[in-house]
Design a protein around this motif. Structure first.
Motif, mmCIF file in Angstrom:
data_model
loop_
_atom_site.group_PDB
_atom_site.id
_atom_site.type_symbol
_atom_site.label_atom_id
_atom_site.label_comp_id
_atom_site.label_asym_id
_atom_site.label_seq_id
_atom_site.Cartn_x
_atom_site.Cartn_y
_atom_site.Cartn_z
ATOM 1 N N PHE A 1 64.942 11.359 55.220
ATOM 2 C CA PHE A 1 66.215 10.739 54.856
ATOM 3 C C PHE A 1 66.929 10.426 56.155
ATOM 4 O O PHE A 1 67.797 11.167 56.597
ATOM 5 C CB PHE A 1 67.033 11.671 53.963
ATOM 6 C CG PHE A 1 68.220 10.970 53.338
ATOM 7 C CD1 PHE A 1 68.045 9.783 52.665
ATOM 8 C CD2 PHE A 1 69.495 11.495 53.432
ATOM 9 C CE1 PHE A 1 69.118 9.124 52.098
ATOM 10 C CE2 PHE A 1 70.575 10.837 52.863
ATOM 11 C CZ PHE A 1 70.388 9.656 52.199
ATOM 12 N N ALA A 2 66.488 9.305 56.831
ATOM 13 C CA ALA A 2 66.962 8.925 58.166
ATOM 14 C C ALA A 2 66.740 10.089 59.115
ATOM 15 O O ALA A 2 65.620 10.518 59.308
ATOM 16 C CB ALA A 2 68.416 8.477 58.118
ATOM 17 N N ASP A 3 67.816 10.659 59.716
ATOM 18 C CA ASP A 3 67.623 11.759 60.662
ATOM 19 C C ASP A 3 67.694 13.117 59.976
ATOM 20 O O ASP A 3 67.796 14.145 60.629
ATOM 21 C CB ASP A 3 68.674 11.681 61.777
ATOM 22 C CG ASP A 3 70.101 11.736 61.246
ATOM 23 O OD1 ASP A 3 70.285 11.458 60.040
ATOM 24 O OD2 ASP A 3 71.008 12.046 62.018
ATOM 25 N N GLN A 4 67.657 13.170 58.639
ATOM 26 C CA GLN A 4 67.726 14.433 57.913
ATOM 27 C C GLN A 4 66.539 14.516 56.952
ATOM 28 O O GLN A 4 66.021 13.505 56.497
ATOM 29 C CB GLN A 4 69.044 14.510 57.130
ATOM 30 C CG GLN A 4 70.220 14.084 58.002
ATOM 31 C CD GLN A 4 71.510 14.727 57.606
ATOM 32 O OE1 GLN A 4 71.530 15.586 56.753
ATOM 33 N NE2 GLN A 4 72.573 14.313 58.237
ATOM 34 N N HIS A 5 66.100 15.743 56.682
ATOM 35 C CA HIS A 5 64.852 15.896 55.939
ATOM 36 C C HIS A 5 64.936 17.028 54.919
ATOM 37 O O HIS A 5 65.651 17.997 55.110
ATOM 38 C CB HIS A 5 63.695 16.186 56.908
ATOM 39 C CG HIS A 5 63.638 15.250 58.064
ATOM 40 N ND1 HIS A 5 63.990 15.615 59.344
ATOM 41 C CD2 HIS A 5 63.310 13.941 58.128
ATOM 42 C CE1 HIS A 5 63.874 14.581 60.148
ATOM 43 N NE2 HIS A 5 63.461 13.555 59.438
ATOM 44 N N ILE A 6 64.161 16.884 53.837
ATOM 45 C CA ILE A 6 64.083 17.890 52.785
ATOM 46 C C ILE A 6 62.640 18.367 52.707
ATOM 47 O O ILE A 6 61.720 17.547 52.637
ATOM 48 C CB ILE A 6 64.491 17.282 51.420
ATOM 49 C CG1 ILE A 6 65.899 16.696 51.492
ATOM 50 C CG2 ILE A 6 64.397 18.321 50.315
ATOM 51 C CD1 ILE A 6 66.188 15.683 50.418
ATOM 52 N N GLU A 7 62.424 19.671 52.735
ATOM 53 C CA GLU A 7 61.064 20.204 52.684
ATOM 54 C C GLU A 7 60.517 20.102 51.263
ATOM 55 O O GLU A 7 61.219 20.399 50.288
ATOM 56 C CB GLU A 7 61.047 21.662 53.152
ATOM 57 C CG GLU A 7 59.623 22.166 53.340
ATOM 58 C CD GLU A 7 59.562 23.436 54.164
ATOM 59 O OE1 GLU A 7 60.581 23.783 54.781
ATOM 60 O OE2 GLU A 7 58.505 24.074 54.167
ATOM 61 N N ILE A 8 59.249 19.686 51.148
ATOM 62 C CA ILE A 8 58.605 19.534 49.837
ATOM 63 C C ILE A 8 57.270 20.287 49.828
ATOM 64 O O ILE A 8 56.650 20.457 50.877
ATOM 65 C CB ILE A 8 58.389 18.044 49.473
ATOM 66 C CG1 ILE A 8 57.609 17.308 50.581
ATOM 67 C CG2 ILE A 8 59.711 17.351 49.201
ATOM 68 C CD1 ILE A 8 57.229 15.889 50.244
ATOM 69 N N PRO A 9 56.813 20.733 48.641
ATOM 70 C CA PRO A 9 55.599 21.551 48.573
ATOM 71 C C PRO A 9 54.296 20.761 48.467
ATOM 72 O O PRO A 9 53.221 21.337 48.588
ATOM 73 C CB PRO A 9 55.826 22.395 47.323
ATOM 74 C CG PRO A 9 56.673 21.532 46.454
ATOM 75 C CD PRO A 9 57.528 20.702 47.358
ATOM 76 N N SER A 10 54.341 19.450 48.197
ATOM 77 C CA SER A 10 53.105 18.657 48.123
ATOM 78 C C SER A 10 53.457 17.182 48.168
ATOM 79 O O SER A 10 54.606 16.792 47.969
ATOM 80 C CB SER A 10 52.330 18.969 46.836
ATOM 81 O OG SER A 10 53.057 18.529 45.715
ATOM 82 N N LEU A 11 52.445 16.362 48.422
ATOM 83 C CA LEU A 11 52.635 14.917 48.508
ATOM 84 C C LEU A 11 51.443 14.235 47.854
ATOM 85 O O LEU A 11 50.304 14.445 48.263
ATOM 86 C CB LEU A 11 52.754 14.490 49.979
ATOM 87 C CG LEU A 11 53.246 13.070 50.239
ATOM 88 C CD1 LEU A 11 54.716 12.941 49.865
ATOM 89 C CD2 LEU A 11 53.066 12.709 51.709
ATOM 90 N N THR A 12 51.707 13.441 46.831
ATOM 91 C CA THR A 12 50.622 12.785 46.097
ATOM 92 C C THR A 12 50.469 11.329 46.541
ATOM 93 O O THR A 12 51.275 10.815 47.310
ATOM 94 C CB THR A 12 50.880 12.837 44.580
ATOM 95 O OG1 THR A 12 52.180 12.283 44.326
ATOM 96 C CG2 THR A 12 50.819 14.260 44.063
#
Length: 781
Positions: free
Chosen positions: A419-430
């Motif tokens: 999210f531009a210079d900010q990020h959200i941690e996620i458990p997987s990517l499909t």
């Protein structure tokens, strides 16, 4: 798994805790809390992707929505057409920021670098993720300046669709053509957005004609503006025959509130007539391009097109857009907050999802992981952050992946939603998604990532392919690579030095990081002076790199004067023989080489040598020493005989090769390199200079001054076009004559003219200019 989320509220100060259903597992609770805790709050963000206001969604849909609901799109255009402003409005209306940023104020989401905010331009492409009416949109805002054209190229490689933004007063400009050609190369479906309809001189018809003529495409008019320039107040939706008017509510002119009203004979007779004609023309246009729609129209609605419902028109427009037979055109004014919501609707309705676009060989990977690393960033805390697009399979944190290009195995520590210079941690990517990975230390731009080496080999076997790629142990491995990007050759270079010798390791580390981030930046060591040479795409490019080294890496550097990256070639054939005889220890290394160099002009000039072998050279000798021979020729090509610039358009024929038994490959390589240099020095030599395509936009009052100045710069004028009240001078000019041109042009035109430069080709210098350059480089002038 999680069955229900009762409440999810994100404010600009803090993220509230989740009230989870008592039946959810402990693992799910920890996972979801971790998801929220990763939002870094430096900006007024309204909500996380997947959660709009108080909508309740499952955890799976937040992280990995259905592939048919994903849109990977880019915003591309000429510099100053309004890409970043459009992106900012998109984020605001989709609910991810609470306040509107402005490029002039330096507070937009996607222009987060200090250099971008100071200059008001986009330098790095920035990725943002948001939802719109149930669709997940991964959007990338790309630069418009020609110095950063590689940023656009590598982003288009992984996108499924693009929005081309145009200045309605200028139509198609120089860099618009460049990015359009890049999108054509990667077969990316597009939507056109005519921005700045409120600007003085804006003309809808002129912009449409410009798209039709210069881009050689078929525009599908889906909207008409209501008024132009200062009179612009809304638009007409041609498909539904409704007028869309933005009106302030409670003295708020943020564009969130607008009304849709059907056009009627009583209230809007002129608009209704215009919309009806445009709709009929649109139906006929689509019927010509889509057979399925043509059957429908000819069957049921041939008598009266007005009876054709808009629900039948939408899928036909989508099919034509995805097939790239035509481009939908919308209009608005991003700065005045008009036209963005219909643009968002068009993105989700007409641009393709990832499952509608796929590489042919992905079928051989089946459900195994296959992803492309398309951009590298360096973060002070996390280290290298690699943007990846997943094409098949699933990517998970704490898992090992195999890099086919680098032939190495690495471990992903974390996955982040950008999210531009900010990020959200996620458990997987499909499959179909774009995200950031943390932990990939050796991966560079354009690398293909798979789950394991065995997976790549299995895919190769499934396809029945026999060719492989040799790794360090000379074993075959899979060669199924996703295409990377073509990196253009730099045209400017200068020396760069640290303030002291003690700071040299810090400078080297900074340059290594920046080269992984930006493949168009080249760094080399001058073998004669020992100085570090910085090679870039333009004056601005090198200036930005130097500024970043100072700010981000804390090294106060000194730049030498900017110089032009010339090339060298030869005008006739020449032959040379060389012998290298060395005794190291008790082993004698003896090699004799005879070769010929000759001019070899191709359609597209390259510094890659053309290597040929005489028939009398034994095949077994070639098999053993081919790599050493070619390495020697390549190294000789890097330094020409005149000024030490790379050699191009020269073919090398190896006539004979005699070896003493036990001679090392290093000695063979050194002898070949020395022999090539000797042959090049014997031939008649020629310096080639970079020739630039130039486009200057200037008012008629200053046209003669600009033309006179270009004539003094050895410029060649091809044509002078009319663009509204301006004149556009199109021509070519040597890059050496364009140093500091922006300052001169501002002076000549009282600050009203603009120009765009792009590398065209390398051309031979005339003898007089070449001698002057040689004398200058030797310190004689």
């Amino acid at each position: 798994m999680l069955t229900k989320i009762r409440k999810f509220i994100v404010t600009h100060q803090k993220v509230s805790s989740l009230h989870l259903d008592h039946m959810c597992s402990c693992r799910s609770r920890v996972l979801l809390k971790g998801l929220i805790s990763r939002v870094f709050l430096g900006r007024n963000y309204n909500s996380l992707p997947g959660i709009i206001e108080n909508d309740v969604k499952s955890l799976r849909s937040i992280i990995n929505p259905p592939i048919s609901k994903i849109r990977n799109i880019g915003i591309m255009a000429h510099i100053d057409a309004g890409k970043t402003t459009t992106t900012e409005r998109i984020l605001y209306y989709s609910g991810y920021i609470r306040s509107l940023g402005d490029v002039d104020d330096g507070d937009t989401v996607t222009d987060f670098m200090a250099q971008e905010r100071e200059r008001g331009i986009t330098i790095q492409s920035a990725a943002v993720t948001f939802d719109w009416k149930g669709y997940r949109v991964n959007l990338i805002d790309t630069p418009g300046h020609v110095d950063f054209t590689l940023e656009v190229e590598r982003c288009l490689r992984v996108l499924d669709g693009a929005v081309a933004v145009f200045d309605a007063s200028a139509g198609v400009e120089a860099q618009t053509l460049t990015v359009w050609r890049q999108a054509d190369k990667h077969s990316v479906p597009r939507i056109c957005f005519l921005n700045k309809m409120d600007k003085t001189g804006a003309s809808f018809n002129y912009a449409i004609e410009s798209i039709r003529e210069k881009l050689k495409t078929k525009p599908l008019l889906l909207q008409l503006p209501i008024g132009e320039a200062k009179a612009f107040k809304g638009l007409v939706d041609i498909v539904t025959k409704e007028k869309v008017i933005w009106n302030p509510v409670s003295n708020s002119n943020d564009g969130k509130h607008f009304v849709r009203e059907p056009l009627t004979e009583i209230n809007d007779p002129e608009l209704l007539k215009e919309a009806t004609e445009a709709r009929n023309a649109l139906i006929e246009q689509i019927a010509d391009l889509d057979d399925e729609f043509a059957d429908l129209v000819l069957g049921e609605f041939i008598e009266n097109f007005d009876l054709l419902p808009s629900e039948k028109l939408y899928p036909a427009i989508r099919r034509v857009t995805v097939a790239q037979k035509a481009v939908p055109v919308l209009c608005g004014s991003a700065l005045k907050n008009k036209g963005i919501q219909p643009l968002l609707d068009a993105i989700t309705m007409y641009l393709p999802s990832p499952d509608e676009r796929s590489d042919e060989f992905l079928q051989w990977y089946k459900d195994d992981l296959c992803a492309l690393a398309f951009k590298v960033l360096h973060d002070k805390q996390r280290g290298p952050l690699v943007f990846v697009r997943v094409y098949s399979g699933t990517m998970k944190p704490q898992s090992a992946v195999h890099n086919i290009n680098g032939n190495c195995t690495e471990r992903i520590s974390r996955l982040l939603l950008p999210f531009a210079d900010q990020h959200i941690e996620i458990p997987s990517l499909t499959a179909g998604n774009i995200a950031l990975t943390v932990g990939l230390k050796q991966t560079s731009t354009g690398d293909t990532i798979v789950s394991s080496k065995a997976s790549a080999l299995a895919a190769t076997r499934r396809a029945g392919k026999n060719e492989g790629k040799m790794d360090r142990k000379n074993t075959e491995t899979g060669s199924f690579l996703l295409a990377g990007v073509e990196i253009p050759e730099p045209v400017f270079f200068c020396t760069i030095e640290p303030p002291s010798v003690a700071k040299q390791p810090e400078l080297d580390r900074a340059l290594n990081c920046l080269q992984r981030e930006d493949p168009s930046l080249k760094v080399r060591l001058d073998p004669d002076s020992g100085q570090t040479i910085l090679c870039g795409m333009g004056e601005l490019h090198i200036e930005i790199i130097n500024d970043r080294i100072k700010r981000e890496y804390g090294v106060e550097t000194f730049l030498g004067p900017l110089q032009i990256a010339y090339r060298e070639t030869i005008l006739n054939s020449s032959r040379a023989t060389d012998t290298l005889d060395r005794t190291l220890g008790e082993k004698r290394h003896l090699v004799t080489v005879e070769l010929e160099v000759r001019p070899f002009v191709k359609e597209k000039s390259e510094v890659t040598p053309i290597i040929e072998y005489a028939e009398n050279i034994k095949e077994e000798l070639l098999q053993e020493f081919r790599e050493a021979i070619e390495n020697g020729i390549h190294s000789a090509y890097l330094q020409g005989p005149l000024l030490g610039f790379p050699v191009q358009d020269v073919a090398v024929t190896l006539c004979s090769l005699t070896l003493h038994p036990g001679t090392s490959t290093t000695m063979v390589s050194a002898c070949v390199s020395r022999c090539v240099q000797k042959a090049l020095k014997k031939a008649d030599k020629q310096v080639l200079e970079p020739l630039m395509n130039l486009e200057v936009t200037v008012t008629g009052d200053y046209l003669s001054s600009v033309l006179a100045d270009l004539a003094q710069r050895r410029g060649s004028i091809q044509e002078i076009q009319s663009r509204q009240d301006n004149r556009v001078v199109v021509g070519s000019v040597p890059l050496a004559e364009m140093m500091g041109y922006s300052t001169v042009l501002r002076t000549l035109s009282s600050g009203t003219a603009t120009f765009a430069l792009e590398l065209s080709t390398y051309q031979a210098m005339n003898l007089q200019d070449q001698n002057a350059l040689l004398n200058q480089r030797r310190g004689l002038a």
